[in-house]
Write a protein that holds these residues in place. Structure first.
Motif, PDB file in Angstrom:
ATOM      1  N   ALA A 194      36.049 -47.932  -0.696  1.00 41.93           N
ATOM      2  CA  ALA A 194      35.466 -48.442  -1.945  1.00 41.93           C
ATOM      3  C   ALA A 194      36.546 -49.312  -2.573  1.00 41.93           C
ATOM      4  N   PRO A 195      36.211 -50.126  -3.559  1.00 39.92           N
ATOM      5  CA  PRO A 195      37.245 -50.942  -4.194  1.00 39.92           C
ATOM      6  C   PRO A 195      38.415 -50.088  -4.687  1.00 39.92           C
ATOM      7  N   GLY A 196      39.602 -50.363  -4.158  1.00 41.02           N
ATOM      8  CA  GLY A 196      40.800 -49.651  -4.559  1.00 41.02           C
ATOM      9  C   GLY A 196      41.023 -48.318  -3.882  1.00 41.02           C
ATOM     10  N   ILE A 197      40.089 -47.874  -3.022  1.00 40.29           N
ATOM     11  CA  ILE A 197      40.187 -46.547  -2.383  1.00 40.29           C
ATOM     12  C   ILE A 197      40.288 -46.715  -0.867  1.00 40.29           C
ATOM     13  N   GLY A 198      41.377 -46.228  -0.298  1.00 41.80           N
ATOM     14  CA  GLY A 198      41.597 -46.320   1.142  1.00 41.80           C
ATOM     15  C   GLY A 198      41.169 -45.061   1.868  1.00 41.80           C
ATOM     16  N   TYR A 199      40.969 -45.208   3.166  1.00 44.38           N
ATOM     17  CA  TYR A 199      40.557 -44.087   4.032  1.00 44.38           C
ATOM     18  C   TYR A 199      41.364 -44.157   5.316  1.00 44.38           C
ATOM     19  N   VAL A 200      41.920 -43.012   5.747  1.00 45.38           N
ATOM     20  CA  VAL A 200      42.653 -42.912   7.011  1.00 45.38           C
ATOM     21  C   VAL A 200      42.182 -41.657   7.742  1.00 45.38           C
ATOM     22  N   ARG A 201      41.854 -41.802   9.004  1.00 50.47           N
ATOM     23  CA  ARG A 201      41.468 -40.642   9.815  1.00 50.47           C
ATOM     24  C   ARG A 201      42.521 -40.399  10.887  1.00 50.47           C
ATOM     25  N   LEU A 202      42.949 -39.145  11.027  1.00 50.02           N
ATOM     26  CA  LEU A 202      43.902 -38.744  12.059  1.00 50.02           C
ATOM     27  C   LEU A 202      43.219 -37.793  13.025  1.00 50.02           C
ATOM     28  N   ASN A 203      43.404 -38.011  14.327  1.00 52.95           N
ATOM     29  CA  ASN A 203      42.779 -37.136  15.320  1.00 52.95           C
ATOM     30  C   ASN A 203      43.740 -36.115  15.912  1.00 52.95           C
ATOM     31  N   ARG A 204      45.048 -36.289  15.682  1.00 54.56           N
ATOM     32  CA  ARG A 204      46.067 -35.372  16.213  1.00 54.56           C
ATOM     33  C   ARG A 204      47.390 -35.633  15.503  1.00 54.56           C
ATOM     34  N   GLU A 210      53.568 -39.944  12.099  1.00 51.88           N
ATOM     35  CA  GLU A 210      54.054 -40.308  10.770  1.00 51.88           C
ATOM     36  C   GLU A 210      54.230 -41.821  10.651  1.00 51.88           C
ATOM     37  N   LYS A 211      54.769 -42.452  11.679  1.00 53.50           N
ATOM     38  CA  LYS A 211      54.951 -43.909  11.650  1.00 53.50           C
ATOM     39  C   LYS A 211      53.597 -44.620  11.587  1.00 53.50           C
ATOM     40  N   GLU A 212      52.642 -44.173  12.409  1.00 46.86           N
ATOM     41  CA  GLU A 212      51.307 -44.773  12.381  1.00 46.86           C
ATOM     42  C   GLU A 212      50.678 -44.639  11.002  1.00 46.86           C
ATOM     43  N   PHE A 213      50.864 -43.473  10.394  1.00 42.68           N
ATOM     44  CA  PHE A 213      50.280 -43.224   9.089  1.00 42.68           C
ATOM     45  C   PHE A 213      50.904 -44.136   8.027  1.00 42.68           C
ATOM     46  N   ASP A 215      52.248 -47.041   8.561  1.00 41.79           N
ATOM     47  CA  ASP A 215      51.731 -48.394   8.817  1.00 41.79           C
ATOM     48  C   ASP A 215      50.325 -48.559   8.235  1.00 41.79           C
ATOM     49  N   ALA A 216      49.501 -47.503   8.365  1.00 43.20           N
ATOM     50  CA  ALA A 216      48.142 -47.565   7.822  1.00 43.20           C
ATOM     51  C   ALA A 216      48.182 -47.655   6.293  1.00 43.20           C
ATOM     52  N   LEU A 217      49.064 -46.894   5.653  1.00 44.83           N
ATOM     53  CA  LEU A 217      49.200 -46.964   4.202  1.00 44.83           C
ATOM     54  C   LEU A 217      49.596 -48.371   3.762  1.00 44.83           C
ATOM     55  N   SER A 218      50.541 -48.960   4.484  1.00 42.27           N
ATOM     56  CA  SER A 218      50.999 -50.309   4.155  1.00 42.27           C
ATOM     57  C   SER A 218      49.854 -51.318   4.253  1.00 42.27           C
ATOM     58  N   ALA A 219      49.059 -51.191   5.326  1.00 36.69           N
ATOM     59  CA  ALA A 219      47.924 -52.115   5.505  1.00 36.69           C
ATOM     60  C   ALA A 219      46.895 -51.941   4.394  1.00 36.69           C
ATOM     61  N   LEU A 220      46.642 -50.708   3.996  1.00 32.58           N
ATOM     62  CA  LEU A 220      45.661 -50.457   2.939  1.00 32.58           C
ATOM     63  C   LEU A 220      46.180 -50.920   1.581  1.00 32.58           C
ATOM     64  N   ARG A 221      47.466 -50.773   1.351  1.00 37.29           N
ATOM     65  CA  ARG A 221      48.051 -51.274   0.108  1.00 37.29           C
ATOM     66  C   ARG A 221      47.850 -52.784  -0.011  1.00 37.29           C
TER      67      ARG A 221
END
Length: 553
Positions: A194-204, A210-213, A215-221
């Motif tokens: 949604a506007p301003g709200i990010g979503y990340v799914r982890l399968n394992r 931690e590095k992948e996560f 990177d995902a936070l950075s992309a969503l920011r």
């Protein structure tokens, strides 16, 4: 005369026994300095392998013996054969060498479901929907394919080459691919929910999670994530403990305790949030969990809950509070031995109670969450351990002894369930049809629907399409319901087929985005984040009843 014969027979038995002992006695010298139990086991195995009347396979005896011993321990100690060990290690290290495709075997046809971006197959032009007919010189159509056999053919040492021949519509394509390192991603979906709200799914939780996560936070920011984040751990069975504590540390102040580990022979160890690296101490946070959220995923969600840092939404987690060490054995096999319990920051042991050697009872207890209604109603949650703990910031009441109880309970939704469509899905017909349809109409579909949003809102299966799927289902021994297709059947069929088409046309992440539109947990998470001060803050500050999770019906 009869008495004499018996005497001779027993005498002969005694001679045989004495000869056996005479040959065996020198072996005892090897066992000096070890425990009586170890000596007994070694003696037993030595006697059987050397003196048993028939030839025995010593390796098989040892494997079965190890498994038998482990079955008398907790439900999570396990033996992993040398054959299985490579796959297990790849899941934890997060990489293997191959060509980089996800495949599906449908009625003895090898279909490319996804070509991993920037992997050898994708770089050379392979794409979802291609039907592989030959690997090197081996024809793979109609030979009784298995997943393990295909994996063995396609994987290999980095730098080695393999020819892959595939059909695309009526064309035969030939790909000469050089195997390379292929990442097994922990973060398999990320998007703006949604506007301003990010979503990340982890399968394992693997070595690179931690590095992948981060990177995902950075992309969503960069996409404007300022109002909140949803972390989806539903179905995540865990992995490497340290990756979960590291990820929790991103959201907690430096020095905050994230985990405590204690064992009989393992020194107590405390994990804390670190000062360095990415920090998100203020961003509103929701963590999605379900009954399959386990182990390292519970470490993360438990730390977030204990520090009142975010809202946990969903259903009671699995309840695996044991720590295993993975021990390599000389032949390449592995043992996972439970060496410690872990405790959340508030001191909770969230391991589901078990009896040594009673794995069947342990599994039955999990199955009863469905049969006794727990997944449908928070009132049906049964806690064997009623000890309560207090969260570390606001003093809310939380519990251990059987998983993490969510702050907001969301029941399993079966209102749109269709057994008929589920059967079609299980035989692969829905995925098969979607691949064929996209393969034949890709150009038109891409032009008409340039993105996932346009496709979801604009594409609808026609009656002729549904009739074709139903007819193919009959050929796969999935009969049409006697009363015909209900409105629910048709709606679920549309939904599932469109999901497969979104994955084929766009990406796995786009498919997750599409599926989440019907998720009760996602709707609840978005509502919490959009009304954070009104809904979430009172829960975190303990102004709502902490004795049981908030129920969302």
């Amino acid at each position: 005369m009869r008495t004499k014969f018996v005497g001779v027979r027993y005498a002969w038995s005694a001679v045989c026994f004495m000869l056996f002992l005479a040959n065996a006695l020198p072996l005892h010298a090897q066992w000096k300095g070890i425990s009586p139990a170890d000596a007994k086991m070694l003696a037993f195995l030595n006697y059987v392998t050397h003196y048993y009347v028939d030839t025995v396979n010593e390796g098989q005896l040892v494997e079965k013996g190890i498994q038998a011993v482990l079955q008398q321990l907790d439900p999570h100690s396990a033996y992993i054969s040398a054959k299985e060990a490579q796959d297990v290690n790849e899941e934890l290290t997060g990489t293997f060498s191959g060509i980089g495709i996800e495949f599906s075997i449908q009625r003895d046809t090898l279909l490319v479901v996804n070509a991993i971006p920037n992997a050898p197959a994708e770089r050379n032009g392979m794409r979802a929907g291609d039907r592989i007919i030959r690997i090197d010189t081996l024809d793979v159509a109609g030979i009784g394919l298995t997943n393990s056999r295909v994996t063995k053919l396609l994987r290999g040492p980095k730098g080695t080459k393999v020819w892959v021949h595939a059909l695309r519509q009526m064309d035969t394509l030939h790909f000469r691919l050089t195997r390379d390192d292929i990442p097994i991603h922990s973060v398999d979906a990320q998007y703006m929910a949604a506007p301003g709200i990010g979503y990340v799914r982890l399968n394992r939780y693997a070595l690179n999670t931690e590095k992948e996560f981060i990177d995902a936070l950075s992309a969503l920011r960069k996409k404007g994530m300022k109002r909140g984040l949803i972390i989806d751990l539903r179905g995540n069975g865990g992995g490497i403990m340290q990756q979960a504590t590291g990820m929790a540390g991103i959201f907690l102040p430096a020095g905050a305790r994230t985990l405590v580990v204690r064992g009989r022979a393992v020194p107590p160890q405390e994990f804390t949030a670190q000062r360095l690296g990415t920090k998100e101490e203020k961003l509103p946070l929701v963590v999605l969990v379900d009954e399959y959220t386990a182990s390292a995923s519970e470490i993360f969600s438990g730390a977030i809950q204990d520090w009142d840092r975010g809202i946990v939404v969903g259903r009671r987690t699995f309840g695996k509070g044991l720590v295993q060490n993975q021990v390599p054995l000389p032949d390449g096999s592995l043992m996972r031995i439970t060496v410690a319990h872990y405790y959340t920051p508030s001191g909770r042991l969230i391991q589901t109670p078990y009896e040594l050697g009673d794995t069947q009872g342990y599994r039955k207890g999990f199955a009863e969450r469905y049969t006794k209604g727990e997944v449908f109603s928070a009132d049906s949650i049964h806690r064997t351990d009623t000890t309560s703990y207090r969260t570390l910031r606001t003093g809310r009441r939380v519990y251990g002894g059987g998983g993490i109880l969510p702050d907001v309970f969301v029941p399993l939704d079966t209102t749109e369930w269709s057994e008929y469509v589920s059967k079609l899905d299980r035989v692969g017909e829905l995925n098969q049809w979607s691949l064929r349809y996209v393969d034949a109409n890709r150009g038109r579909l891409v032009k008409q629907y340039p993105n996932q949003e346009r496709f979801v809102s604009g594409f609808t299966l026609q009656k002729a399409d549904i009739d074709t799927i139903v007819a193919q289902g009959v050929s796969q021994k999935v009969p049409v319901p006697e009363a015909g297709l209900t409105t629910r059947d048709t709606a679920m069929l549309q939904w599932r087929v469109k999901a497969y088409m979104v994955r084929t046309l766009f990406s796995f992440s786009d498919m997750v985005h599409y599926l989440n539109a019907r998720s009760g947990e996602m709707r609840e998470a978005l509502d919490l984040l959009e009304h954070w001060d009104k809904r979430a803050v009172p829960i975190l500050e303990g102004k709502k009843d902490g004795k049981s999770p908030t129920v969302k019906k």
